[in-house]
Design an enzyme around this catalytic site. Sequence first.
Site, PDB file in Angstrom:
ATOM      1  CD  GLU A 103       8.425 -17.612  17.867  1.00 41.41           C
ATOM      2  OE1 GLU A 103       8.659 -17.514  16.967  1.00 41.41           O
ATOM      3  OE2 GLU A 103       7.581 -18.610  18.461  1.00 41.41           O
ATOM      4  CG  ASP A 158       5.371 -17.182  10.434  1.00 44.47           C
ATOM      5  OD1 ASP A 158       6.012 -18.222  11.086  1.00 44.47           O
ATOM      6  OD2 ASP A 158       5.971 -16.295   9.924  1.00 44.47           O
TER       7      ASP A 158
HETATM    8  C1  GLA Z   1       7.940 -14.415  12.490  1.00 43.96           C
HETATM    9  C2  GLA Z   1       8.869 -14.359  10.923  1.00 43.96           C
HETATM   10  C3  GLA Z   1       8.840 -16.352  10.504  1.00 43.96           C
HETATM   11  C4  GLA Z   1       9.571 -16.424  12.211  1.00 43.96           C
HETATM   12  C5  GLA Z   1       9.145 -15.297  13.328  1.00 43.96           C
HETATM   13  C6  GLA Z   1      10.158 -15.113  14.871  1.00 43.96           C
HETATM   14  O1  GLA Z   1       6.808 -15.087  12.739  1.00 43.96           O
HETATM   15  O2  GLA Z   1       7.464 -14.335   9.815  1.00 43.96           O
HETATM   16  O3  GLA Z   1       9.699 -16.208   9.996  1.00 43.96           O
HETATM   17  O4  GLA Z   1      11.520 -15.484  12.048  1.00 43.96           O
HETATM   18  O5  GLA Z   1       8.674 -14.460  13.616  1.00 43.96           O
HETATM   19  O6  GLA Z   1      10.568 -16.366  15.248  1.00 43.96           O
END
Ligand code: GLA
Length: 347
Positions: free
Chosen positions: A19, A158
Amino acid sequence: MPPEHVRAFGPGRVNLIGEHTDYNGGLALPFAISQGVLVDATAVEDLVIRAHALDLGEEFAFAVSQREREHGWRAFVIGMAAELEALGVDVGGANLSIGGDLPRGAGLSSSAALEVALCLALLALAGVDAEEPGRLELARVCARVENEWVGAQTGLLDQLASLFGEPDAALLIDFATLELEPVPLRLGGWRLVVLDSAQRHEHAGGGYNERRAECARACELLGVQTLSEARVSAAAQLPEPLAQRARHVLSENERVRAAVSALRDGDLPELGVLLNSSHASLRDDFEISTDAVEATVARLRAAGAAGARIIGGGFGGCVLGLFAPGERPPRDAIEVRPAPGARLLAS
Ligand code: GLA
């Protein structure tokens, strides 16, 4: 002839581990889930896009050539039309109805699911095969919509998970090279669930952009392109809170590597331990947890979870829990498992 009517599905995602590593050139291990956003699109003669968000009961319309800024879900639709045109796609008029079964702002990537479904729908109506620009390019288009039109400085995690998801596997993503490698997720009788903290977040304007700016500042001070290139000893010399932000990123990359080994060895108890240490790092070093999230983690652990951690950008949203066979997750938890990536559905 391009089709007159299409239905495009963009799945949400669960990030198993890794994360806040994507915009730091690190590693992550997400998978697409079966819940997602469905865009039902019909071509119309005039060059106007009319969009209807079914869950909000809201509608709006804009000329395809419009480049004015909007807020909330409207920004995604206008931004997608504009970014596809910038890619050379001849976007036509359309009626879009946006639905699905993914809660917004719950850490299951409702934003990317919406971007990806809109992207596939508008491309198909324009008669463009999504495999032509290629899915990696589409992930970049979707991220630009979020960065430049919605205002959330999110990374590519994502969008890649939603576009490249596979049944039965998590995707090991190396953000330094954008290499993707499916890692079979053999859970046996073990279960992964998400439990909603009921706290909603919005990354545009929230603590997410602040964390991203802190990581960029840490890179400047260290003279590296991404935090994942930093040496642990050098990162420890940074002023606080930058040192602890860097410590999270570097230790999280190690946990992703360890999680891949645990999955390859079928060692699910070890995966549980790694989920717990990822959560501790996100709570203490990256500081993106909240009271509501902590209470949700505690509920999962009290129910017997072998591991539990906050997922997604943080500051609310869902918590992931891993349960051994025979253990009973809380009744309001939803089971999640890897599902196929974004696609057009028969219309
Ligand atoms: C959100 C963002 C991703 C990533 C996560 C953390 O989901 O859209 O790009 O940075 O947080 O891992």
